[in-house]
Design an enzyme around this catalytic site. Structure first.
Site, PDB file in Angstrom:
ATOM      1  N   LYS A 107       0.817  -1.196   0.000  1.00 51.63           N
ATOM      2  CA  LYS A 107       0.000   0.000   0.000  1.00 51.63           C
ATOM      3  C   LYS A 107       0.860   1.258   0.000  1.00 51.63           C
ATOM      4  CE  LYS A 107      -3.180  -2.307   3.115  1.00 51.63           C
ATOM      5  NZ  LYS A 107      -3.554  -2.361   4.558  1.00 51.63           N
ATOM      6  N   GLY A 108       2.125   1.117   0.410  1.00 51.33           N
ATOM      7  CA  GLY A 108       2.951   2.288   0.682  1.00 51.33           C
ATOM      8  C   GLY A 108       3.081   3.264  -0.473  1.00 51.33           C
ATOM      9  N   GLU A 148       8.001   2.628  -6.100  1.00 51.21           N
ATOM     10  CA  GLU A 148       8.064   2.260  -4.681  1.00 51.21           C
ATOM     11  C   GLU A 148       8.144   3.522  -3.819  1.00 51.21           C
ATOM     12  OE1 GLU A 148       7.560   0.367  -2.466  1.00 51.21           O
ATOM     13  OE2 GLU A 148       8.449  -1.613  -2.620  1.00 51.21           O
ATOM     14  N   ASP A 149       7.640   3.423  -2.612  1.00 48.70           N
ATOM     15  CA  ASP A 149       7.778   4.537  -1.676  1.00 48.70           C
ATOM     16  C   ASP A 149       9.160   4.548  -1.046  1.00 48.70           C
ATOM     17  OD1 ASP A 149       7.154   2.155  -0.410  1.00 48.70           O
ATOM     18  OD2 ASP A 149       5.935   3.063   1.155  1.00 48.70           O
ATOM     19  N   ASP A 178      14.596  -0.113   1.622  1.00 47.20           N
ATOM     20  CA  ASP A 178      15.331  -0.156   2.880  1.00 47.20           C
ATOM     21  C   ASP A 178      16.324  -1.321   2.794  1.00 47.20           C
ATOM     22  OD1 ASP A 178      16.153  -0.216   5.530  1.00 47.20           O
ATOM     23  OD2 ASP A 178      14.175   0.115   6.372  1.00 47.20           O
ATOM     24  N   PHE A 207      13.030   5.537  11.360  1.00 50.64           N
ATOM     25  CA  PHE A 207      11.807   4.900  10.880  1.00 50.64           C
ATOM     26  C   PHE A 207      10.823   6.011  10.551  1.00 50.64           C
ATOM     27  CE2 PHE A 207       7.831   2.631  10.870  1.00 50.64           C
ATOM     28  CZ  PHE A 207       8.176   1.490  10.177  1.00 50.64           C
ATOM     29  N   VAL A 208      10.512   6.165   9.272  1.00 50.84           N
ATOM     30  CA  VAL A 208       9.679   7.291   8.842  1.00 50.84           C
ATOM     31  C   VAL A 208       8.255   6.826   8.534  1.00 50.84           C
ATOM     32  CG1 VAL A 208      11.595   8.674   7.935  1.00 50.84           C
ATOM     33  CG2 VAL A 208      10.435   7.076   6.439  1.00 50.84           C
ATOM     34  N   ASP A 210       3.647   3.507   6.764  1.00 44.33           N
ATOM     35  CA  ASP A 210       2.888   3.284   7.999  1.00 44.33           C
ATOM     36  C   ASP A 210       3.748   2.699   9.104  1.00 44.33           C
ATOM     37  OD1 ASP A 210       3.218   0.641   6.781  1.00 44.33           O
ATOM     38  OD2 ASP A 210       1.742  -0.056   8.241  1.00 44.33           O
ATOM     39  N   ARG A 252      -0.345   6.585   7.588  1.00 46.87           N
ATOM     40  CA  ARG A 252      -0.152   6.611   6.129  1.00 46.87           C
ATOM     41  C   ARG A 252      -0.668   7.886   5.486  1.00 46.87           C
ATOM     42  NH1 ARG A 252       1.193   1.452   4.030  1.00 46.87           N
ATOM     43  NH2 ARG A 252       0.147  -0.254   5.087  1.00 46.87           N
TER      44      ARG A 252
HETATM   45  C1  PRP Z   1       7.286  -1.344   2.912  1.00 39.55           C
HETATM   46  C2  PRP Z   1       7.506  -0.326   1.815  1.00 39.55           C
HETATM   47  C3  PRP Z   1       8.301  -1.081   0.776  1.00 39.55           C
HETATM   48  C4  PRP Z   1       9.076  -2.085   1.597  1.00 39.55           C
HETATM   49  C5  PRP Z   1      10.532  -1.664   1.635  1.00 39.55           C
HETATM   50  O1  PRP Z   1       6.192  -2.162   2.578  1.00 39.55           O
HETATM   51  O2  PRP Z   1       6.279   0.164   1.333  1.00 39.55           O
HETATM   52  O3  PRP Z   1       7.449  -1.774  -0.132  1.00 39.55           O
HETATM   53  O4  PRP Z   1       8.498  -2.073   2.916  1.00 39.55           O
HETATM   54  O5  PRP Z   1      11.250  -2.435   2.519  1.00 39.55           O
HETATM   55  P1  PRP Z   1      12.549  -3.307   2.197  1.00 39.55           P
HETATM   56  O6  PRP Z   1      13.379  -2.582   1.193  1.00 39.55           O
HETATM   57  O7  PRP Z   1      13.222  -3.355   3.560  1.00 39.55           O
HETATM   58  O8  PRP Z   1      12.087  -4.661   1.726  1.00 39.55           O
HETATM   59  P2  PRP Z   1       5.439  -3.102   3.635  1.00 39.55           P
HETATM   60  O9  PRP Z   1       5.935  -4.509   3.461  1.00 39.55           O
HETATM   61  O10 PRP Z   1       5.519  -2.499   4.997  1.00 39.55           O
HETATM   62  O11 PRP Z   1       3.946  -3.056   3.099  1.00 39.55           O
HETATM   63  P3  PRP Z   1       3.018  -1.757   2.888  1.00 39.55           P
HETATM   64  O12 PRP Z   1       3.526  -1.048   1.645  1.00 39.55           O
HETATM   65  O13 PRP Z   1       1.658  -2.320   2.685  1.00 39.55           O
HETATM   66  O14 PRP Z   1       3.138  -0.888   4.114  1.00 39.55           O
HETATM   67  C1  7HP Z   2       9.922  -0.038   5.528  1.00 40.59           C
HETATM   68  C2  7HP Z   2       9.397   1.076   6.165  1.00 40.59           C
HETATM   69  N1  7HP Z   2       8.125   1.455   6.423  1.00 40.59           N
HETATM   70  C3  7HP Z   2       7.970   2.629   7.064  1.00 40.59           C
HETATM   71  N2  7HP Z   2       9.003   3.403   7.450  1.00 40.59           N
HETATM   72  C4  7HP Z   2      10.273   3.045   7.204  1.00 40.59           C
HETATM   73  O1  7HP Z   2      11.293   3.836   7.588  1.00 40.59           O
HETATM   74  C5  7HP Z   2      10.501   1.833   6.537  1.00 40.59           C
HETATM   75  N3  7HP Z   2      11.640   1.203   6.135  1.00 40.59           N
HETATM   76  N4  7HP Z   2      11.258   0.073   5.531  1.00 40.59           N
END
Ligand code: PRP
Ligand code: 7HP
Length: 189
Positions: free
Chosen positions: A46-47, A108-109, A112, A161-162, A168, A174
């Site tokens: 969803k991000g 992607e948002d 990490d 952690f943002v 979220d 969100r």
């Molecule tokens: C979050 C974010 C990225 C992913 C990045 O998604 O939106 O898709 O983590 O993390 P990484 O590089 O450490 O793998 P999440 O799995 O929390 O799902 P969401 O988008 O539904 O919040």
């Molecule tokens: C995933 C994620 N979701 C929210 N905030 C961050 O900083 C994050 N890093 N990876």
């Protein structure tokens, strides 16, 4: 003017205006690279809901870009309700259209540890798109576990952690229009 922040938020890290500027810069670069082509944006739910919508509209405002831009979405989850990734990525919703022969840009948002993007690049790359690139609003490079190429980066994320603008913590925050740091007491030690 002093802004009232919601409970749990310590401070704003990136304002809505700075996010909009980053989206515009990415849109200009994408428009140049895909000029005269048809492009499919795949937002990662969803991000990336908000960045996909805003980037798509910023792209439409750049003259001479892609001939047309189509939107699709995919959903994956690796964080569940935690603030650290399990490293195990699950596909929870696939795209609605085939991408074979199409120019595809994953949106992607945040990147990490890189597991999510690594998984998506491999999975979508197997479907024989004409090309596959990635646009990411926030690059958070400090804890990368897998090396993943990123073609368009909006901003470098602080090592915090943002939340906000799609990101979220336990499904909260969100809808904030900015990116913010959580109060440390909200996160588990
Ligand atoms: C979050 C974010 C990225 C992913 C990045 O998604 O939106 O898709 O983590 O993390 P990484 O590089 O450490 O793998 P999440 O799995 O929390 O799902 P969401 O988008 O539904 O919040
Ligand atoms: C995933 C994620 N979701 C929210 N905030 C961050 O900083 C994050 N890093 N990876």
């Amino acid at each position: 003017m002093q802004q009232t922040l919601p409970p749990g938020i310590e401070r704003v890290l990136v304002t809505a205006e700075e996010i909009a500027d980053a989206n515009r810069r990415m849109a200009e670069a994408i428009a140049r690279d895909y000029a005269g082509r048809s492009l499919v944006l795949i937002g990662v739910l969803k991000g990336a809901l908000f960045v996909t919508a805003d980037l798509a509209r910023a792209l439409a405002e750049v003259p001479g870009g892609p001939t047309d831009v189509q939107l699709d979405f995919i959903a994956v989850s690796s964080y569940g309700n935690a603030h650290r990734s399990s490293g195990e990525v699950r596909l929870t919703q696939d795209t609605t259209h085939a991408i074979e022969g199409r120019h595809v840009l994953i949106v992607e948002d945040i990147v990490d540890n890189g597991h999510t993007l690594h998984y998506l690049r491999a999975m979508l790359g197997n479907r024989q798109p004409a090309s596959l690139r990635v646009a990411v609003l926030l690059d958070k490079p400090y804890h990368r576990a897998v090396d993943v190429p990123i073609d368009y980066v909006g901003l470098t994320c602080p090592d915090e952690f943002v939340v906000g603008y799609g990101l979220d913590y336990q499904e909260r925050y969100r809808t904030l229009p900015y990116l913010a740091k959580l109060r440390p007491e909200v996160l588990p030690a």
